[in-house]
Design a protein around this motif. Sequence first.
Motif, PDB file in Angstrom:
ATOM      1  N   TYR A  56       0.827  -1.212   0.000  1.00 48.93           N
ATOM      2  CA  TYR A  56       0.000   0.000   0.000  1.00 48.93           C
ATOM      3  C   TYR A  56       0.857   1.255   0.000  1.00 48.93           C
ATOM      4  O   TYR A  56       0.588   2.219  -0.734  1.00 48.93           O
ATOM      5  N   GLU A  57       1.906   1.267   0.823  1.00 48.04           N
ATOM      6  CA  GLU A  57       2.754   2.449   0.897  1.00 48.04           C
ATOM      7  C   GLU A  57       3.468   2.710  -0.429  1.00 48.04           C
ATOM      8  O   GLU A  57       3.608   3.866  -0.848  1.00 48.04           O
ATOM      9  N   VAL A  58       3.918   1.639  -1.087  1.00 47.16           N
ATOM     10  CA  VAL A  58       4.587   1.815  -2.385  1.00 47.16           C
ATOM     11  C   VAL A  58       3.601   2.299  -3.430  1.00 47.16           C
ATOM     12  O   VAL A  58       3.886   3.239  -4.208  1.00 47.16           O
ATOM     13  N   ALA A  59       2.409   1.683  -3.462  1.00 42.72           N
ATOM     14  CA  ALA A  59       1.410   2.044  -4.472  1.00 42.72           C
ATOM     15  C   ALA A  59       0.934   3.482  -4.296  1.00 42.72           C
ATOM     16  O   ALA A  59       0.687   4.184  -5.285  1.00 42.72           O
ATOM     17  N   SER A  60       0.808   3.929  -3.065  1.00 46.98           N
ATOM     18  CA  SER A  60       0.327   5.287  -2.799  1.00 46.98           C
ATOM     19  C   SER A  60       1.458   6.298  -2.644  1.00 46.98           C
ATOM     20  O   SER A  60       1.192   7.451  -2.319  1.00 46.98           O
ATOM     21  N   ARG A  61       2.703   5.833  -2.833  1.00 52.12           N
ATOM     22  CA  ARG A  61       3.886   6.685  -2.713  1.00 52.12           C
ATOM     23  C   ARG A  61       3.954   7.364  -1.340  1.00 52.12           C
ATOM     24  O   ARG A  61       4.194   8.566  -1.229  1.00 52.12           O
ATOM     25  N   LYS A  62       3.721   6.573  -0.300  1.00 52.73           N
ATOM     26  CA  LYS A  62       3.769   7.080   1.072  1.00 52.73           C
ATOM     27  C   LYS A  62       4.808   6.314   1.904  1.00 52.73           C
ATOM     28  O   LYS A  62       4.620   6.070   3.100  1.00 52.73           O
ATOM     29  N   THR A  63       5.879   5.958   1.272  1.00 54.63           N
ATOM     30  CA  THR A  63       6.931   5.226   1.984  1.00 54.63           C
ATOM     31  C   THR A  63       7.679   6.142   2.955  1.00 54.63           C
ATOM     32  O   THR A  63       7.743   7.357   2.747  1.00 54.63           O
ATOM     33  N   CYS A  64       8.250   5.530   3.986  1.00 50.80           N
ATOM     34  CA  CYS A  64       8.997   6.282   4.989  1.00 50.80           C
ATOM     35  C   CYS A  64      10.488   6.318   4.628  1.00 50.80           C
ATOM     36  O   CYS A  64      10.941   5.594   3.744  1.00 50.80           O
ATOM     37  N   HIS A  65      11.223   7.127   5.351  1.00 53.78           N
ATOM     38  CA  HIS A  65      12.653   7.216   5.092  1.00 53.78           C
ATOM     39  C   HIS A  65      13.445   6.168   5.873  1.00 53.78           C
ATOM     40  O   HIS A  65      14.612   5.920   5.575  1.00 53.78           O
ATOM     41  N   ALA A  66      12.806   5.550   6.893  1.00 53.73           N
ATOM     42  CA  ALA A  66      13.517   4.557   7.710  1.00 53.73           C
ATOM     43  C   ALA A  66      12.552   3.465   8.156  1.00 53.73           C
ATOM     44  O   ALA A  66      11.453   3.759   8.658  1.00 53.73           O
ATOM     45  N   TYR A  67      12.966   2.218   7.970  1.00 54.83           N
ATOM     46  CA  TYR A  67      12.185   1.053   8.389  1.00 54.83           C
ATOM     47  C   TYR A  67      13.045   0.185   9.306  1.00 54.83           C
ATOM     48  O   TYR A  67      14.273   0.123   9.164  1.00 54.83           O
ATOM     49  N   LEU A  68      12.385  -0.504  10.230  1.00 52.81           N
ATOM     50  CA  LEU A  68      13.060  -1.462  11.092  1.00 52.81           C
ATOM     51  C   LEU A  68      12.303  -2.784  11.017  1.00 52.81           C
ATOM     52  O   LEU A  68      11.136  -2.864  11.398  1.00 52.81           O
ATOM     53  N   PRO A  77      18.461  13.047   3.916  1.00 58.56           N
ATOM     54  CA  PRO A  77      18.383  13.741   2.620  1.00 58.56           C
ATOM     55  C   PRO A  77      17.219  13.201   1.792  1.00 58.56           C
ATOM     56  O   PRO A  77      16.760  12.077   1.997  1.00 58.56           O
ATOM     57  N   ALA A  78      16.767  13.984   0.858  1.00 60.02           N
ATOM     58  CA  ALA A  78      15.670  13.548  -0.006  1.00 60.02           C
ATOM     59  C   ALA A  78      16.134  12.372  -0.856  1.00 60.02           C
ATOM     60  O   ALA A  78      17.256  12.343  -1.357  1.00 60.02           O
ATOM     61  N   GLY A  79      15.215  11.401  -1.035  1.00 60.12           N
ATOM     62  CA  GLY A  79      15.511  10.254  -1.887  1.00 60.12           C
ATOM     63  C   GLY A  79      16.393   9.206  -1.263  1.00 60.12           C
ATOM     64  O   GLY A  79      16.941   8.344  -1.965  1.00 60.12           O
ATOM     65  N   VAL A  80      16.559   9.239   0.053  1.00 58.47           N
ATOM     66  CA  VAL A  80      17.378   8.236   0.746  1.00 58.47           C
ATOM     67  C   VAL A  80      16.483   7.446   1.700  1.00 58.47           C
ATOM     68  O   VAL A  80      15.679   8.022   2.434  1.00 58.47           O
ATOM     69  N   MET A  81      16.632   6.127   1.674  1.00 52.70           N
ATOM     70  CA  MET A  81      15.847   5.252   2.557  1.00 52.70           C
ATOM     71  C   MET A  81      16.786   4.305   3.283  1.00 52.70           C
ATOM     72  O   MET A  81      17.723   3.763   2.703  1.00 52.70           O
ATOM     73  N   PHE A  82      16.516   4.128   4.570  1.00 51.45           N
ATOM     74  CA  PHE A  82      17.265   3.169   5.385  1.00 51.45           C
ATOM     75  C   PHE A  82      16.328   2.028   5.779  1.00 51.45           C
ATOM     76  O   PHE A  82      15.212   2.264   6.258  1.00 51.45           O
ATOM     77  N   ILE A  83      16.785   0.796   5.587  1.00 48.54           N
ATOM     78  CA  ILE A  83      16.031  -0.384   6.026  1.00 48.54           C
ATOM     79  C   ILE A  83      16.938  -1.166   6.965  1.00 48.54           C
ATOM     80  O   ILE A  83      17.947  -1.734   6.547  1.00 48.54           O
TER      81      ILE A  83
END
Length: 518
Positions: free
Chosen positions: A29-41, A145-151
């Motif tokens: 859902y988050e990917v489809a709606s473009r509502k992803t977070c910048h950090a996931y655990l 920064p914009a466009g950076v994601m941590f998993i």
Amino acid sequence: MHQALYRKYRPSTFEEVVGQKHITEVLRYEVASRKTCHAYLFCGSRGTGKTTCAKILAKAVNCLSPINGDPCGKCDACRAVEEGTTDILEMDAASNTGVDYIRDIREEVRYAPAQLSGRVYIIDEVHMLTDSAFNALLKTLEEPPAGVMFILATTEMQKIPATILSRCQRFDFRRIQSDVIAKRLEYIAQNEGISLAADAAYMIARLSEGGMRDAISLLELCSSGEAPVTVERVADVSGNAGNQTVTKTIRAVLAGDCATLFGVIAEIYASSLDLSAFWIDLQKYYRDMLAFKATKNMPRDRFRTDILDVTENELEELEELSNGFRYETLIYHCRILEDAFVSVISRGSAKRLGAEMALLRLVEKTLDTTTEALLQRISVLEDALVGGTVPVKRSVPEKIVTVNELSESTPAPKTGVVSGDKKVLKALKRYPEIVKTFEKSEPTCAAFLTDAQGYFDGENVIIRLKNSFHLKMLENRGAADILKVIVGNLEGVDAKVIFELTENKAEIRNDLSELSDT
């Protein structure tokens, strides 16, 4: 080069991930709606899909044409991820624990991605980072920064600092149910041309303890040499004794068959099986029997999968065996098994001896005087009293003393008649022998009789006690019925046994002194 089955069948979309629907639906859902977070655990035990979902998420957020939140796998971005782009960095924190690696990441995030729309950092086993490394990572998570994601992925969430936890969207990966793993194994076996028995698939699933990767790896190991995968094959390869050996052991315990118990340990010791693994399985089976007796009102299907994790046939056998034990006995046996595992079996010294002695204690209950052992022996006596049968070890006296002989050999006490309607009390001559005989059957109760005295008033046998607690315990445990049999043997008196509380100690002394004077 041969590719391991767990890599060959690693899911490439969220739709293919099994057993973690509560997580994959949210991520899609988050990917489809473009509502992803910048950090996931991602938290959870090994082999439950944490790294797999992290890689799928990294591909999905960069996919040019995602399908319902899943990466399409065909676009340039998806192909770049599969070929290994520098914009997605997967780091093992167990090998890179220092702050220098995190500082390098902080420098890299300033630059724009080379091929993809965003940069993704996957840090596995993140709990292995040092405190200084966590502090360095915290600064980047605070102002990403914009466009950076941590998993971040970890198997030990409790070691993650609270400051990191509060800045991540947390997902808890559950252990995958055994029936779900078994179905996946059957699917892989069918595609790979592996002969896999249904009960063997379920056994592999149980041994993996909720980890899909471990289950697939064990399946591949068992199928080596194109051998059919059966329960026996899985037991040999994994070093596990199997459910049949465990149930055979428990049946021997119920039957008191020491020869079979020693034979089971001898077979395990002589084979390649691991005695520690067998002991753990035996403890688990006792746990299942306790759970079965405690949750009988639960719906059977849910109870079988959620609480016990057994097949329907195994549940029927478990029900049969558990009905042969009382709660007290199961708890007593669990304590013996746990003590043996901690003190001997898990330490690698004298494993065989420790296992044999522990199993012998399960059968020979008189070898143990712990609280649990005494409670389970008392419970057996309670069942016997309810059923009308009391297991008393009768000792044959040298001579049966009748009531007439007792009255003839014992002159009447000088002042044995008490005023009013009280009857003449005559002391039981063989009272110490009565207590000693009673102790052979019930050692815990016999202690309550040591400071008491027995009398016969012509109709009843009266046991006078000084302590109200002793009186209550003897009455609650049905000691009167056992003493009646013993008194009948030793004194020749067929009379009801009555317990009395004598608070006036002088009254007992007078009775005894008067009888002794005669």
